[in-house]
Enzyme design. Structure first.
Site, PDB file in Angstrom:
ATOM      1  N   CYS A   2      11.324  50.083 -58.248  1.00 11.21           N
ATOM      2  CA  CYS A   2      11.610  48.999 -57.385  1.00 11.21           C
ATOM      3  C   CYS A   2      10.027  48.171 -57.729  1.00 11.21           C
ATOM      4  O   CYS A   2       9.209  48.721 -57.912  1.00 11.21           O
ATOM      5  CB  CYS A   2      11.466  48.980 -56.074  1.00 11.21           C
ATOM      6  SG  CYS A   2      13.123  50.139 -55.622  1.00 11.21           S
ATOM      7  N   ARG A  27       9.934  47.470 -65.279  1.00  7.46           N
ATOM      8  CA  ARG A  27       9.900  48.824 -64.450  1.00  7.46           C
ATOM      9  C   ARG A  27      11.206  49.407 -64.308  1.00  7.46           C
ATOM     10  O   ARG A  27      11.309  50.700 -63.896  1.00  7.46           O
ATOM     11  CB  ARG A  27       9.430  48.584 -62.981  1.00  7.46           C
ATOM     12  CG  ARG A  27       8.038  48.042 -63.120  1.00  7.46           C
ATOM     13  CD  ARG A  27       7.578  47.487 -61.667  1.00  7.46           C
ATOM     14  NE  ARG A  27       7.448  48.606 -60.952  1.00  7.46           N
ATOM     15  CZ  ARG A  27       6.207  49.668 -60.805  1.00  7.46           C
ATOM     16  NH1 ARG A  27       5.238  49.460 -61.334  1.00  7.46           N
ATOM     17  NH2 ARG A  27       6.438  50.232 -59.816  1.00  7.46           N
ATOM     18  N   TRP A  79      15.670  49.164 -57.465  1.00  9.45           N
ATOM     19  CA  TRP A  79      16.193  50.301 -58.274  1.00  9.45           C
ATOM     20  C   TRP A  79      17.059  51.074 -57.222  1.00  9.45           C
ATOM     21  O   TRP A  79      16.358  51.940 -56.424  1.00  9.45           O
ATOM     22  CB  TRP A  79      15.085  50.996 -59.032  1.00  9.45           C
ATOM     23  CG  TRP A  79      15.497  51.979 -59.876  1.00  9.45           C
ATOM     24  CD1 TRP A  79      16.037  51.617 -61.281  1.00  9.45           C
ATOM     25  CD2 TRP A  79      15.570  53.499 -59.740  1.00  9.45           C
ATOM     26  NE1 TRP A  79      16.377  52.953 -61.960  1.00  9.45           N
ATOM     27  CE2 TRP A  79      16.195  54.154 -61.014  1.00  9.45           C
ATOM     28  CE3 TRP A  79      15.224  54.450 -58.687  1.00  9.45           C
ATOM     29  CZ2 TRP A  79      16.465  55.428 -61.121  1.00  9.45           C
ATOM     30  CZ3 TRP A  79      15.515  55.653 -58.957  1.00  9.45           C
ATOM     31  CH2 TRP A  79      16.023  56.019 -60.031  1.00  9.45           C
ATOM     32  N   ASN A 105       9.347  49.291 -51.096  1.00 11.83           N
ATOM     33  CA  ASN A 105       9.280  50.068 -52.324  1.00 11.83           C
ATOM     34  C   ASN A 105       8.974  51.451 -51.478  1.00 11.83           C
ATOM     35  O   ASN A 105       8.254  51.642 -50.431  1.00 11.83           O
ATOM     36  CB  ASN A 105       8.154  50.222 -53.316  1.00 11.83           C
ATOM     37  CG  ASN A 105       8.586  48.873 -54.189  1.00 11.83           C
ATOM     38  OD1 ASN A 105       9.613  47.960 -54.055  1.00 11.83           O
ATOM     39  ND2 ASN A 105       7.658  48.482 -54.893  1.00 11.83           N
ATOM     40  N   GLY A 106       9.837  52.482 -52.103  1.00 16.61           N
ATOM     41  CA  GLY A 106       9.404  53.886 -51.373  1.00 16.61           C
ATOM     42  C   GLY A 106      10.686  54.137 -50.586  1.00 16.61           C
ATOM     43  O   GLY A 106      12.196  53.647 -50.695  1.00 16.61           O
ATOM     44  N   GLU A 488       9.641  65.460 -77.625  1.00 17.14           N
ATOM     45  CA  GLU A 488       9.377  63.935 -77.419  1.00 17.14           C
ATOM     46  C   GLU A 488      10.072  63.092 -78.184  1.00 17.14           C
ATOM     47  O   GLU A 488      10.800  62.228 -77.898  1.00 17.14           O
ATOM     48  CB  GLU A 488       7.795  63.755 -77.638  1.00 17.14           C
ATOM     49  CG  GLU A 488       7.310  62.309 -77.738  1.00 17.14           C
ATOM     50  CD  GLU A 488       7.626  61.395 -76.320  1.00 17.14           C
ATOM     51  OE1 GLU A 488       7.916  62.398 -75.281  1.00 17.14           O
ATOM     52  OE2 GLU A 488       7.851  60.537 -76.090  1.00 17.14           O
ATOM     53  N   LYS A 492      12.869  60.449 -76.614  1.00 18.86           N
ATOM     54  CA  LYS A 492      12.780  58.914 -77.099  1.00 18.86           C
ATOM     55  C   LYS A 492      14.284  58.642 -77.376  1.00 18.86           C
ATOM     56  O   LYS A 492      14.611  57.574 -76.990  1.00 18.86           O
ATOM     57  CB  LYS A 492      11.786  58.871 -78.052  1.00 18.86           C
ATOM     58  CG  LYS A 492      10.971  57.655 -78.106  1.00 18.86           C
ATOM     59  CD  LYS A 492       9.860  57.467 -77.063  1.00 18.86           C
ATOM     60  CE  LYS A 492       9.934  58.215 -75.871  1.00 18.86           C
ATOM     61  NZ  LYS A 492       9.058  58.340 -75.134  1.00 18.86           N
ATOM     62  N   GLU A 495      16.715  58.325 -74.386  1.00 20.57           N
ATOM     63  CA  GLU A 495      16.578  57.493 -73.381  1.00 20.57           C
ATOM     64  C   GLU A 495      16.895  56.079 -73.652  1.00 20.57           C
ATOM     65  O   GLU A 495      17.283  55.313 -72.875  1.00 20.57           O
ATOM     66  CB  GLU A 495      15.132  57.682 -72.752  1.00 20.57           C
ATOM     67  CG  GLU A 495      14.069  57.173 -73.708  1.00 20.57           C
ATOM     68  CD  GLU A 495      12.689  57.261 -72.670  1.00 20.57           C
ATOM     69  OE1 GLU A 495      12.736  56.958 -71.338  1.00 20.57           O
ATOM     70  OE2 GLU A 495      11.674  57.421 -73.393  1.00 20.57           O
ATOM     71  N   HIS A 511      19.513  81.303 -80.825  1.00 23.11           N
ATOM     72  CA  HIS A 511      19.520  81.851 -79.504  1.00 23.11           C
ATOM     73  C   HIS A 511      20.856  81.138 -78.814  1.00 23.11           C
ATOM     74  O   HIS A 511      21.076  81.110 -77.491  1.00 23.11           O
ATOM     75  CB  HIS A 511      18.671  82.183 -78.685  1.00 23.11           C
ATOM     76  CG  HIS A 511      17.531  82.853 -79.282  1.00 23.11           C
ATOM     77  ND1 HIS A 511      17.441  84.287 -79.467  1.00 23.11           N
ATOM     78  CD2 HIS A 511      16.353  82.688 -80.092  1.00 23.11           C
ATOM     79  CE1 HIS A 511      16.621  84.889 -79.932  1.00 23.11           C
ATOM     80  NE2 HIS A 511      16.030  83.558 -80.586  1.00 23.11           N
ATOM     81  N   LYS A 610      10.255  52.545 -65.119  1.00 17.97           N
ATOM     82  CA  LYS A 610       8.989  52.847 -65.836  1.00 17.97           C
ATOM     83  C   LYS A 610       8.233  53.838 -65.238  1.00 17.97           C
ATOM     84  O   LYS A 610       7.569  54.556 -65.498  1.00 17.97           O
ATOM     85  CB  LYS A 610       8.437  51.509 -65.966  1.00 17.97           C
ATOM     86  CG  LYS A 610       6.909  51.307 -66.743  1.00 17.97           C
ATOM     87  CD  LYS A 610       7.151  52.003 -68.017  1.00 17.97           C
ATOM     88  CE  LYS A 610       5.954  52.185 -69.047  1.00 17.97           C
ATOM     89  NZ  LYS A 610       6.192  52.964 -69.947  1.00 17.97           N
TER      90      LYS A 610
HETATM   91  O1  M6R Z   1       3.840  57.517 -65.871  1.00 12.06           O
HETATM   92  P1  M6R Z   1       3.902  58.789 -65.879  1.00 12.06           P
HETATM   93  O2  M6R Z   1       3.536  59.145 -67.273  1.00 12.06           O
HETATM   94  O3  M6R Z   1       3.670  59.709 -64.981  1.00 12.06           O
HETATM   95  O4  M6R Z   1       5.664  58.957 -66.337  1.00 12.06           O
HETATM   96  C1  M6R Z   1       6.172  60.266 -66.466  1.00 12.06           C
HETATM   97  C2  M6R Z   1       7.565  59.862 -67.089  1.00 12.06           C
HETATM   98  O5  M6R Z   1       8.345  59.191 -66.039  1.00 12.06           O
HETATM   99  C3  M6R Z   1       7.738  59.062 -68.196  1.00 12.06           C
HETATM  100  O6  M6R Z   1       6.726  59.634 -69.395  1.00 12.06           O
HETATM  101  C4  M6R Z   1       9.001  59.046 -68.745  1.00 12.06           C
HETATM  102  O7  M6R Z   1       9.532  60.209 -69.160  1.00 12.06           O
HETATM  103  C5  M6R Z   1       9.155  57.914 -69.899  1.00 12.06           C
HETATM  104  N1  M6R Z   1      10.437  56.990 -69.877  1.00 12.06           N
HETATM  105  C6  M6R Z   1       9.512  58.536 -71.216  1.00 12.06           C
HETATM  106  O8  M6R Z   1       9.457  57.445 -72.285  1.00 12.06           O
END
Ligand code: M6R
Length: 615
Positions: A2, A27, A79, A105-106, A488, A492, A495, A511, A610
């Protein structure tokens, strides 16, 4: 997650609020809304979906109405946590008397109990949210002083909040408060902007105050911030700080997506991580933010790293660096596990929190847990003034500039770079010789140019991406430094393209996951000419034997591996840690082009936020 933007000043509020909401879109959100205060009347509009839907509603509903001239208001991107993404659940929420409007927010953890109590007093609820409960709680406690009502209500809530609210009885005031969810106050000329994120207000001012947990602030239209106090109503003083980046850094600058822009910004971002931080004569890193003598560094006998998502993958590389360059025992922890396990924190353990946003709830909770257990806790954050940056004793900023795209790119490579510099510094206090240190400094310095060379492969990578865009499953495999890179790469791709992609250690294939390999499941094998290459070649043969199409990443000029692959992404020759960075950049481009070809919303992928400020 949010987002909040609020305004009080002389200009039409709705324009500033809508613009702010657009800046917060990155975000992640599923609905939005705004309230403007036209004299003593609250006008609220809410809409499901994109901010443009809300904007349309504003134009249709308020055409030539006084609401359009109102000069204060609050707005929100939501969100969904409690309840579906519907108009009723969207913020702002209005209390039963119609006087108070609030964005939040929260999560209010005890909202059910509070709601029952309010219902027994006759309050009606029109949404499923905890935020509407908070709004009515303030209303219940309101007795001609909105500030006092907020203080009393916040004493009764458990959980986290960043809030902004207006009250129609007191139209010259705007109140904001935080606990566990960021609130920043932007101080403009005869105007004040409140936001949960600097990017929403940097267009208007660079002078900001970061609220601390439990801070409450009242803002008057003419005097601006009149007082900041805590929940016991004790005055607190907070410094005015200057934001060190401008609007341009938060805009697309001619690129089709933020993600692409951020991928291409990496040479510059990486340069910023080591500018002024390398001592080539002594073969070490300076890292003045740590403010530590070699004697203190030598005392550190273990590094515990915690992070989430992409930052966790960068941490894994950090672990290898600490072991290889500084001979320091090191463990990587999922932040969410660290906080609930009973981790052993010995004397002289260094706990290191890694987070782009500096607001990730699990990482923040792990920081607090490590502190409770007596560790020295340091932070590696990108967002200046973020909660983790402020709650850790020492830290190093990434200086990557704002990362707007939900998919993290430049934050990862800059995190890896900073970890490498830390390992260099620690290593030089242990067994790493001056000449080895000098060599590593040179490798670090060569990285931006090598990334530029890598980026020239974009067209070739795009062609490969177009060939594989319709495959719905995919494996990434790697060994050694290339193992976290494989994780990673897979994260990517999944997502932003919604392809089911799994990152595996190449040795783990046998395995279990090898059972899934067949013609329709491509494997991306990281076969760069670094430690582990010989073994991975064997693993690639196993994949080919199961008819999986194979895409290789390989070191430029390594003709030996060419015949093994269906397609190949050439990576410039570099030492192992730098090759890990370059390969990550190649995989970022691959994911990007696949996602664009599949018509996905690259910068705001479905269901993602985000910064994940809830558990
Ligand atoms: O702000 P942060 O680095 O703590 O965020 C951690 C994860 O939420 C963030 O890296 C998330 O996995 C990304 N969407 C990956 O691209």
């Amino acid at each position: 997650m949010c987002g909040i933007i609020a305004y009080i000043g002389q200009k039409p509020a709705h324009e500033i609020l809508i613009r702010g909401l657009h800046r917060l879109e990155y975000r992640g959100y599923d609905s939005s809304g705004l309230t403007v205060m036209d004299k003593n009347k609250i006008n609220t509009l809410r809409a499901v979906g994109k901010v443009d839907n809300l904007s349309e509603k504003v134009n249709d509903s308020w055409e030539s109405k006084p609401a359009k001239e109102a000069t204060s208001g609050i707005a929100h991107t939501r969100w969904a946590t409690h309840g579906l993404p519907t108009e009723e659940n969207a913020h702002p929420h209005t209390d039963n008397s119609g006087k108070i409007s609030l964005v939040h927010n929260g999560i209010i953890e005890n909202y059910q109990q509070l709601r029952s109590k309010l219902e027994s007093k006759g309050y009606k609820f029109y949404s499923e949210t905890d935020s509407e409960v908070l709004c009515n709680l303030i209303s219940e406690l309101y007795n001609e002083d909105i500030e006092e009502a907020v203080v009393q209500a916040l004493k009764m809530v458990e959980g986290t909040y960043g809030i902004a609210l207006v009250c129609s009885d007191e139209p010259e005031r705007l109140i904001a408060a935080r606990r566990g969810s960021p609130i920043i106050i932007g101080l403009g000329e005869k105007e004040t902007i409140v936001a949960s994120d600097v990017s929403a207000l940097v267009q208007y001012t660079k002078q900001v105050i970061y609220l601390n947990d439990n801070d409450i602030v009242t803002i008057n239209r003419d005097e601006g911030v009149t007082e900041i106090f805590d929940i016991t109503k004790t005055h607190v003083s907070r410094e005015v700080e200057e934001v060190d980046w401008d609007l341009g850094s938060a805009e697309k600058g001619g690129y089709e997506h933020y993600m692409l822009k951020e991928i291409f910004e990496q040479p510059e971002a990486i340069t910023n991580t080591f500018r002024g931080r390398l001592n080539l004569d002594e073969g070490t890193a300076i890292l003045s933010g740590l403010n530590l003598t070699p004697k203190k560094i030598v005392e550190i006998n273990r590094v515990l790293i915690f992070a989430c998502g992409t930052s966790l993958h960068a941490s894994m590389l950090g672990q290898y660096f600490f072991e290889d360059y500084a001979q320091l025992p090191s463990n990587v922890n999922h932040a969410a596990e660290f906080r609930y396990r009973n981790p052993i924190v010995e004397k002289h353990t260094l706990a290191l929190a890694i987070s782009q946003s500096g607001e990730t709830a699990d990482t923040l909770a792990a920081v607090r847990e490590a502190k409770r257990k007596g560790a020295d806790v340091w932070g590696l954050c990108n967002v200046v003034g973020s909660t983790i940056a402020r709650e850790t004793e020492r830290g190093i900023y990434l200086h990557a500039g704002p990362e707007i795209s939900v998919a993290s790119t430049k934050a990862f490579t800059t995190q890896v770079m900073v970890l490498l510099q830390m390992a260099l510094k620690f290593g030089r206090c242990h067994r790493l010789s001056r000449s080895e240190g000098v060599k590593l400094c040179q490798h670090i310095e060569s990285t931006p140019e090598l990334i530029r060379e890598m980026l020239k492969e974009a067209e070739n990578i795009k062609k490969i991406a177009l060939k594989y865009k319709d495959y719905d499953n995919c494996f990434y495999i790697g060994r050694g430094y290339m193992y976290p890179v494989a994780l990673e790469g897979a994260l990517k791709l999944k997502e932003i393209s919604y392809i089911h992609a799994e990152g595996y250690h190449a040795a783990e294939l046998k395995h279990g996951p090898i059972a899934l390999l067949e013609e329709s499941v491509p494997v991306i094998a990281l076969a760069n000419d670094v430690d582990g290459k010989d073994k991975i070649i064997g693993n690639v043969e196993e994949c080919k034997a199961r008819k999986s199409p194979v895409i290789l990443t390989a070191t430029k000029g390594d003709e030996e591996v060419k015949s093994l692959s269906d397609d190949i992404i050439w990576i410039p020759e570099a030492s192992a840690p730098i090759a890990a960075i370059l390969t990550t950049v190649a995989l970022q481009l691959y994911s990007y082009y696949v996602a664009v070809a599949r018509g996905c919303d690259v910068d705001q992928p479905r269901n993602l936020a985000k910064s994940v400020t809830v558990e």
